[in-house]
Design an enzyme around this catalytic site. Structure first.
Site, short mmCIF file in Angstrom:
data_model
loop_
_atom_site.label_atom_id
_atom_site.label_comp_id
_atom_site.label_asym_id
_atom_site.label_seq_id
_atom_site.Cartn_x
_atom_site.Cartn_y
_atom_site.Cartn_z
N HIS A 132 34.25 40.95 34.90
CA HIS A 132 34.51 41.48 33.55
C HIS A 132 34.33 40.37 32.52
O HIS A 132 33.70 40.53 31.49
CB HIS A 132 35.96 41.98 33.43
CG HIS A 132 36.24 43.28 34.13
ND1 HIS A 132 35.55 44.43 33.88
CD2 HIS A 132 37.18 43.61 35.06
CE1 HIS A 132 36.04 45.41 34.63
NE2 HIS A 132 37.03 44.93 35.36
N HIS A 159 36.73 39.90 40.84
CA HIS A 159 36.59 41.15 40.08
C HIS A 159 36.82 40.90 38.59
O HIS A 159 36.02 41.30 37.75
CB HIS A 159 37.60 42.17 40.63
CG HIS A 159 37.63 43.48 39.90
ND1 HIS A 159 37.26 44.67 40.48
CD2 HIS A 159 37.98 43.78 38.62
CE1 HIS A 159 37.38 45.64 39.59
NE2 HIS A 159 37.83 45.14 38.46
N GLU A 160 37.92 40.20 38.28
CA GLU A 160 38.24 39.97 36.86
C GLU A 160 37.23 39.02 36.22
O GLU A 160 36.90 39.15 35.04
CB GLU A 160 39.67 39.43 36.71
CG GLU A 160 40.76 40.37 37.20
CD GLU A 160 40.64 41.79 36.66
OE1 GLU A 160 40.28 41.97 35.48
OE2 GLU A 160 40.89 42.74 37.43
ZN LIG Z 1 38.34 45.92 36.58
#
Ligand SMILES: [Zn+2]
Ligand SMILES: [Zn+2]
Length: 150
Positions: free
Chosen positions: A71, A67-68
């Site tokens: 980003h 998830h990170e």
């Molecule tokens: Zn996030």
């Protein structure tokens, strides 16, 4: 897992799943409360909540790392890196990252019951967070009278 191992894990997931290197720092941050991780727009570093690993294990930590990294890579490439962006949602799905982090509240933080009642007839215990009106409530098993035990 120490920070070196975390750094290697993030680098490994980045190169095997995203086919791009992670060139910044990954560290654990105990001050993250309910979030599993955080991407710093300014420094491009990643923080991870150690509770993800402690409460939910390795597989869940890997999902948070993915998830990170969504980003991270999207932001560096000038693409839509925010949660609502299509780029982000597509990459998240393709990489198998988690959309929401699992509950990170620790069991011990929930307040224990303050009052303990018991049935004077059958002895059934009733731990309660609040005081109850003994004139109104009776034992659920035998309808006996309740008394304060502690
Ligand atoms: Zn996030
Ligand atoms: Zn009873």
């Amino acid at each position: 897992m120490n920070e070196q191992e975390l750094q290697r894990l993030v680098e490994h997931i980045s190169i095997t799943i995203f086919r791009k290197p992670f060139r910044h720092r990954a560290s654990f941050n105990r001050r993250l409360k309910t979030t599993g991780g955080r991407y710093h727009l300014g420094s491009h570093d990643l923080d991870f909540n150690p509770l993800v690993l402690e409460l939910h294990g390795m597989e869940e930590l890997e999902k948070v790392v993915k998830h990170e990294l969504c980003h991270y890579h999207l932001h560096l490439e000038g693409r839509g890196y925010q949660h609502r962006d299509a780029d982000f949602l597509n990459l998240l799905k393709a990489s198998g990252g988690s959309r929401f982090v699992k509950d990170l509240r620790q069991a011990g933080i929930v307040a224990p019951p303050k009052w303990l009642y018991s049935c004077s007839a059958c002895g059934q215990m009733y731990p309660r967070k609040r005081r109850i009106d003994l004139k109104k409530y009776v034992c659920g098993k035998c309808k006996g009278k309740l008394k304060i035990t502690g």
